[in-house]
Structures are given as C-alpha cells and as structure tokens.
Design a protein around this motif. Sequence first.
Motif, PDB file in Angstrom:
ATOM      1  N   LEU A 172      39.549  38.823  29.481  1.00 45.28           N
ATOM      2  CA  LEU A 172      39.993  37.543  28.923  1.00 45.28           C
ATOM      3  C   LEU A 172      38.811  36.587  28.755  1.00 45.28           C
ATOM      4  CD1 LEU A 172      43.324  36.935  30.920  1.00 45.28           C
ATOM      5  CD2 LEU A 172      43.074  37.785  28.578  1.00 45.28           C
ATOM      6  N   ILE A 173      37.934  36.578  29.746  1.00 44.00           N
ATOM      7  CA  ILE A 173      36.767  35.695  29.690  1.00 44.00           C
ATOM      8  C   ILE A 173      35.870  36.091  28.515  1.00 44.00           C
ATOM      9  CG2 ILE A 173      34.605  35.145  30.907  1.00 44.00           C
ATOM     10  CD1 ILE A 173      36.331  35.034  33.488  1.00 44.00           C
TER      11      ILE A 173
ATOM     12  N   LYS B  45      37.534  39.587  47.648  1.00 45.82           N
ATOM     13  CA  LYS B  45      36.590  39.217  46.599  1.00 45.82           C
ATOM     14  C   LYS B  45      35.634  40.355  46.264  1.00 45.82           C
ATOM     15  CE  LYS B  45      36.861  34.309  46.173  1.00 45.82           C
ATOM     16  NZ  LYS B  45      36.210  33.010  46.238  1.00 45.82           N
ATOM     17  N   THR B  46      35.572  41.331  47.171  1.00 42.67           N
ATOM     18  CA  THR B  46      34.734  42.482  46.876  1.00 42.67           C
ATOM     19  C   THR B  46      35.272  43.236  45.657  1.00 42.67           C
ATOM     20  OG1 THR B  46      36.060  43.640  48.498  1.00 42.67           O
ATOM     21  CG2 THR B  46      33.883  42.938  49.206  1.00 42.67           C
ATOM     22  N   ARG B  47      36.591  43.249  45.514  1.00 48.17           N
ATOM     23  CA  ARG B  47      37.179  43.938  44.361  1.00 48.17           C
ATOM     24  C   ARG B  47      37.213  43.031  43.131  1.00 48.17           C
ATOM     25  NH1 ARG B  47      38.198  48.705  46.201  1.00 48.17           N
ATOM     26  NH2 ARG B  47      39.580  49.038  47.978  1.00 48.17           N
ATOM     27  N   MET B  48      36.841  41.774  43.319  1.00 54.82           N
ATOM     28  CA  MET B  48      36.803  40.856  42.190  1.00 54.82           C
ATOM     29  C   MET B  48      35.428  40.209  42.121  1.00 54.82           C
ATOM     30  SD  MET B  48      40.465  39.032  42.234  1.00 54.82           S
ATOM     31  CE  MET B  48      41.499  39.371  43.615  1.00 54.82           C
ATOM     32  N   GLU B  49      34.427  41.062  42.224  1.00 56.05           N
ATOM     33  CA  GLU B  49      33.077  40.564  42.367  1.00 56.05           C
ATOM     34  C   GLU B  49      32.594  39.790  41.151  1.00 56.05           C
ATOM     35  OE1 GLU B  49      30.565  43.779  43.677  1.00 56.05           O
ATOM     36  OE2 GLU B  49      29.003  42.271  44.084  1.00 56.05           O
ATOM     37  N   ARG B  50      32.793  40.387  39.984  1.00 49.52           N
ATOM     38  CA  ARG B  50      32.305  39.709  38.770  1.00 49.52           C
ATOM     39  C   ARG B  50      33.109  38.451  38.521  1.00 49.52           C
ATOM     40  NH1 ARG B  50      33.070  43.728  34.191  1.00 49.52           N
ATOM     41  NH2 ARG B  50      34.718  44.475  35.561  1.00 49.52           N
ATOM     42  N   LEU B  51      34.425  38.592  38.672  1.00 55.84           N
ATOM     43  CA  LEU B  51      35.301  37.449  38.385  1.00 55.84           C
ATOM     44  C   LEU B  51      35.019  36.282  39.334  1.00 55.84           C
ATOM     45  CD1 LEU B  51      37.568  37.014  36.318  1.00 55.84           C
ATOM     46  CD2 LEU B  51      39.225  37.550  38.116  1.00 55.84           C
ATOM     47  N   SER B  52      34.829  36.590  40.613  1.00 53.09           N
ATOM     48  CA  SER B  52      34.661  35.502  41.566  1.00 53.09           C
ATOM     49  C   SER B  52      33.337  34.761  41.355  1.00 53.09           C
ATOM     50  CB  SER B  52      34.778  36.017  43.009  1.00 53.09           C
ATOM     51  OG  SER B  52      33.786  36.987  43.238  1.00 53.09           O
TER      52      SER B  52
END
Length: 328
Positions: free
Chosen positions: A77-78, A104-111
């Motif tokens: 989306l980004i 947040k490890t599984r959402m590293e790029r997003l976070s």
Amino acid sequence: MADDIDDLADRVTTGDRRALARAITLVESGRDDHRTRAAALIEALRTRDGPQALRIGLSGTPGVGKSTFIESFGMMLIARGLRVAVLAVDPSSARSGGSILGDKTRMERLSRDPNAFIRPSPAQSHLGGVARRTREAVALCEAAGFDVVLIETVGVGQSETVVAEMSDLFVLLLAPAGGDELQGVKRGIMEIADIILVNKADGDLKAAAERTRADYAGALRLLRKRPQDPEGFPKAVCISSIEERGLTEAWDDMCHLTEWRRETGHFDARRAEQARYWFGEEVRQALLAQLDKEPVRGIMEDYGARVASGEVTPAIAAHEVLRLIRGG
Ligand SMILES: Nc1nc2c(ncn2[C@@H]2O[C@H](COP(=O)(O)OP(=O)(O)OP(=O)(O)O)[C@@H](O)[C@H]2O)c(=O)[nH]1
Ligand SMILES: [Mg+2]
C-alpha cells in the motif's frame, strides 16, 4: 485545557506521529480527567471533518500469518503512495503489554517506514475497554490522514465481532487446512467476513491452500445473501504473504467492494449503524462502571450479604439496588 487540546488536535491533523501517539495514550487512559480531555479531543477532530480512511478489520488464529501479511500488504500500500496505520484489539494483552509490539520483528520494514504507524493493543482487562479505546484510536489515525487503518485481532472469540463493528471491511485470514474440514471457523465469523484470504499459498502448501479456498468459497455461497454485497462477494482468494502474491489483487477486491458500497449507500449506512452501536456500548460500559464505584459497590456488598443470608430474595434486592442507583 481547551487550548492545549486544540493544539494537540492541530498537530494530529498535520500528521505529526508523536502527537498522534500522545493522543492515543490520552484516549487509552482510564483517568477521569483524561477521559474528559480525550472526549474533547475526539469531538474537536470530528467537527473538523477531515479525510476518511478505509478501516479494515483483520482476524485470524495464531500463526496464520497476520503479522507477515500486514508487513507485506502494508508495504504494498505504501508503494502505492498510501499511508497505513496498524492497530490491534487483543483483550489478553493486559499482561504482555500488547502482542503486536513484540511482533515488530515480523513487521520490520513497516515499523521503520515513515508512512506507517503501528500501535499495539491497549492494555486493558476487559474487551469492552480495549474496544472503545481502539475505536477512538481509529478515529485519531483517520484524522491524522492515514488512508488505510488496519485493525488486527487474534481470532479466538468475541473480539472479531467488536473489530467488525469498527471496520468498513472485515477480512478473515486462514491457513491451508490439512484435511477437508473447515477449520473450526464459527458461522458467526463467516457471516461477518467480506473477504477470506487463504494465506501461505506457496511451495508445498499451494495445493492445500487452493482446496481450502474452494471449501470456503463453497461455504460462503451457502450463507444468506447480504444486501451490502455486490456480485461475487463475500469471496475467498489465495495469497502468499511471504512471496507477496495475490496482495494487489486482494487490494483491488477491497477497493471494488468499497466503491460499490459507497455508491449504493451501504458504506455510510454501516458507519451510521456503528455510531449507534458505540453509543449504546458507551452507555452500557458507563453503567457497568458504576457498579465498581462507591457508593454503589458498598450497596451491592450490603445487599449481597442480605441475599446470601436469605433475608431478601435476589430479585427484590436487585430491584431495590436499581431504585437506589436511579435515586442518586
Ligand atoms: N509459507 C508461508 N509461511 C508464512 C506465510 N505468512 C506467514 N508465514 C509463516 O507463518 C508463521 C506465523 O506467521 P505470523 O505472521 O507470525 O503469524 P500471526 O498470525 O501474526 O501469529 P500470531 O501473532 O502468533 O497470532 C511464521 O513462521 C511465518 O513465517 C506465507 O505466506 N507463506
Ligand atoms: Mg502476529
């Protein structure tokens, strides 16, 4: 105080993430003075008539890949120029301090992305309390100009219903099933799902994912037709969050569904109905909260003892307590 709230509202609407985080902390607080300020803040933002986000509820049992999906879907989306907020409703997070934070490890790029905002579930013991605060956080993210607000919940009970009540779309994430049985997904959850995404449709799991998708597509067809659905919805599709497959198609489906609902008035009708629901919830929660506060708590104790000793019947005691509450 009013100036202070106005200033915070200003900063939230410019998309200032620190201001947004502060505002969410304020709405999450249980202190009476904070509640008053939070209500003033929400009202100030509401009357500014800001942009409308697409609110997407997302549920799935532990391990189906919610975090991995949010990471891939959010980044997609980004890449399309959208700003994405991620919130969670997790009534069990009272002790852990919020499951998506530890994730947040599984959402590293997003976070780390400036166009994303991730907020763990508020720590509350009651689902009602978590839900109300998350709903207000959704409104804050919307006011801060996020285009998409994802509201995640673990699919283990009542929390899905509550998330659906704050979402424009409800997405159910599944994993490929081993056998041919439906994965114990309750009928109630099927009935609120707009889109079912069978995740992990990759590698060895691809064939199983397709079978699972077909099973659910069949199950969806057996449900009563809902007025808020265009032809072909609700639907079940396969995706792979790891290989980032099927995500743009899923987004196109969500956009198509949303557009149709906007044109036919179902979108606004649903939000109106939700406002009515949350009003009722707010009253119910406030009434329940009275029971835990003096003087009502003491009165309850007294009558409880008298009922226990057989001096008065439960029904008459309840009647008298309610009369006392109404009286003051
Ligand atoms: N093969 C495959 N594995 C995936 C996919 N998405 C997630 N997984 C794996 O599934 C496991 C669980 O993924 P998570 O994203 O942590 O699942 P979750 O639903 O957030 O789990 P909880 O936070 O515990 O509820 C991890 O080992 C992921 O790598 C996918 O698309 N394909
Ligand atoms: Mg997770």
